[in-house]
Enzyme design. Structure first.
Site, PDB file in Angstrom:
ATOM      1  N   GLU A 272       5.448 -14.002   4.971  1.00  0.00           N
ATOM      2  CA  GLU A 272       5.496 -12.682   4.331  1.00  0.00           C
ATOM      3  C   GLU A 272       6.859 -12.065   4.607  1.00  0.00           C
ATOM      4  O   GLU A 272       7.241 -11.858   5.757  1.00  0.00           O
ATOM      5  CB  GLU A 272       4.387 -11.782   4.862  1.00  0.00           C
TER       6      GLU A 272
ATOM      7  N   TYR B  64     -12.494   7.206  -8.180  1.00  0.00           N
ATOM      8  CA  TYR B  64     -13.588   6.781  -7.307  1.00  0.00           C
ATOM      9  C   TYR B  64     -13.209   7.029  -5.851  1.00  0.00           C
ATOM     10  O   TYR B  64     -12.037   7.133  -5.504  1.00  0.00           O
ATOM     11  CB  TYR B  64     -13.933   5.306  -7.529  1.00  0.00           C
TER      12      TYR B  64
END
Length: 399
Positions: free
Chosen positions: A34, A219
């Site tokens: 990463e 949401y």
């Protein structure tokens, strides 16, 4: 003969971390590269339908995802009508039927849960600040070249998985001619402290507001303490990236009182800070594999978010990839290559169908005038049971 059971995964996003856990569960050694020095929030909310949550539960992540919210319903709202036109029940009943929950979750919470599980797994080496640079095929498998600043390192592996997103370095290495395509749509996202909104707007539900040329999804996330708002609008701004700042006045002008009712405009107006990202997709005919290298998630099939399945498809990819690699002999590079091709053959038809569904949904959401009226009437006529039945091919999937 293959030198080891080591698999390199480029990218520590949702797909890459899930792939690492799924592969380690099948007794592979995994190295995750990463390029970021630390894992930070990218994006905000995610919807994880049962096809995805089922994979995460099988990987033992239930306790780590305690902040995920199980919404009671998906409420489909019409800007034309100014109100709800149908409510799809979720909650415990839907969880029991599907055998897994429908979750809404903050992306950072999911990534943190996955990363914690990865760090606890002795067969996974998560290397932050290291990025994939090159891969060369040889008799013993692959030589993976990785870089951190001015330091370069080479290691041998049996396979390389590119889970490094739509602007994938691995994909560019394998297929440099392939480029993401701008959709002409821009997603704006923001979050609201749930205490800021009237109580009727903070229920555990997903709201989808359909309107002329645009739509809004809202949401709860973070244990229902925040409300995630995403607004999709057309535009020409197409800078790559996930978190460019946006001027809320521009968005308020689009969601004006002429076409949008008060409750929808209130959601837009309640957000103080907006981030935006241009929506790019990948062509459906992109190759997913080359020799002992394969692509996963957005690197292979970035899609429009209008089926709420982008993250879910990456999670499914990870489960199928690990299963296929564990079920096939991998003693030679040719066998690894054949297994990766099988993974792609198994996944592509379903992913393409989801891509088509997402595009169709987007066109439906953005209808105006008489077509919007016809849409609303058709949705009411089909009703909750009919609409849920149409989703079962997505939700009932198992690896």
């Amino acid at each position: 003969m293959a030198a080891s059971r080591t698999i390199f995964v480029a990218g520590a996003g949702i797909g890459g971390l899930t792939a690492a856990l799924a592969l380690a569960a099948r007794r592979f050694r995994v190295v995750v590269l990463e390029k970021a020095e630390r894992l930070e929030e990218i994006g905000a909310g995610l919807q994880l339908s049962p096809n995805a949550s089922r994979v995460l539960l099988d990987l033992g992540l239930k306790e780590r995802l305690s902040r995920a919210v199980t919404p009671e319903a998906v409420c489909i709202m019409s800007a034309r009508a100014g109100s709800e036109i149908v409510r799809l029940p979720l909650g415990e009943a839907a969880t029991e039927r599907a055998g897994a929950p429908y979750w809404v979750v903050h992306r950072a919470d999911l990534q943190a849960a996955l990363a914690a599980a990865v760090r606890d797994d002795p067969d996974i080496d998560l290397r932050l600040g290291w990025q994939f640079e090159d891969a060369a095929t040889h008799a013993k498998g692959l030589t993976i070249v990785q870089r951190s600043g001015n330091e370069r390192h080479q290691e041998t592996a049996m396979a390389l998985i590119g889970a490094d997103g739509i602007w994938s370095t691995v994909r560019h290495h394998l297929f440099p001619e392939v480029q993401p395509q701008f959709s002409g749509l821009i997603a704006w996202r923001g979050t609201i402290d749930a205490k800021q909104l009237p109580r009727e707007y903070t229920a555990a539900r997903v709201q989808l507001w359909m309107g002329p040329g645009a739509h809004i999804v809202a949401y709860p996330i973070s244990g229902a303490r925040q409300i995630n708002i995403v607004a999709i609008v057309p535009g020409t701004w197409n800078r790559p990236g996930w978190s460019a700042s946006g001027d809320g006045r521009e968005l308020k002008a689009i969601f004006d009182a002429t076409h949008w009712p008060g409750p929808a405009r209130m959601l837009i107006g309640a957000v103080d800070t907006w981030q935006r990202w241009a929506l790019y997709t990948m062509p459906e005919d992109v190759e997913w594999t080359s020799g002992s290298c394969a692509l996963l998630g957005d690197a292979a099939h970035a899609m429009l978010p209008f089926a709420a399945q982008g993250a879910a498809m990456a999670i499914e990819d990870a489960a199928v990839l690990a299963k296929v690699l564990s079920e096939n002999p991998l003693d030679t590079g040719k066998q690894v290559s054949a297994a990766l091709k099988r993974y792609a053959r198994l996944r592509r038809p379903r992913v393409v169908r989801v891509q088509h569904t997402a595009r169709k949904n987007g066109r439906t959401y953005h209808l105006a005038g008489p077509l919007a009226l016809a849409r609303d009437l058709a949705i009411r006529a089909v009703g909750p049971k009919g609409l849920m039945a149409r989703q079962r091919w997505i939700y009932d999937w198992r690896a």
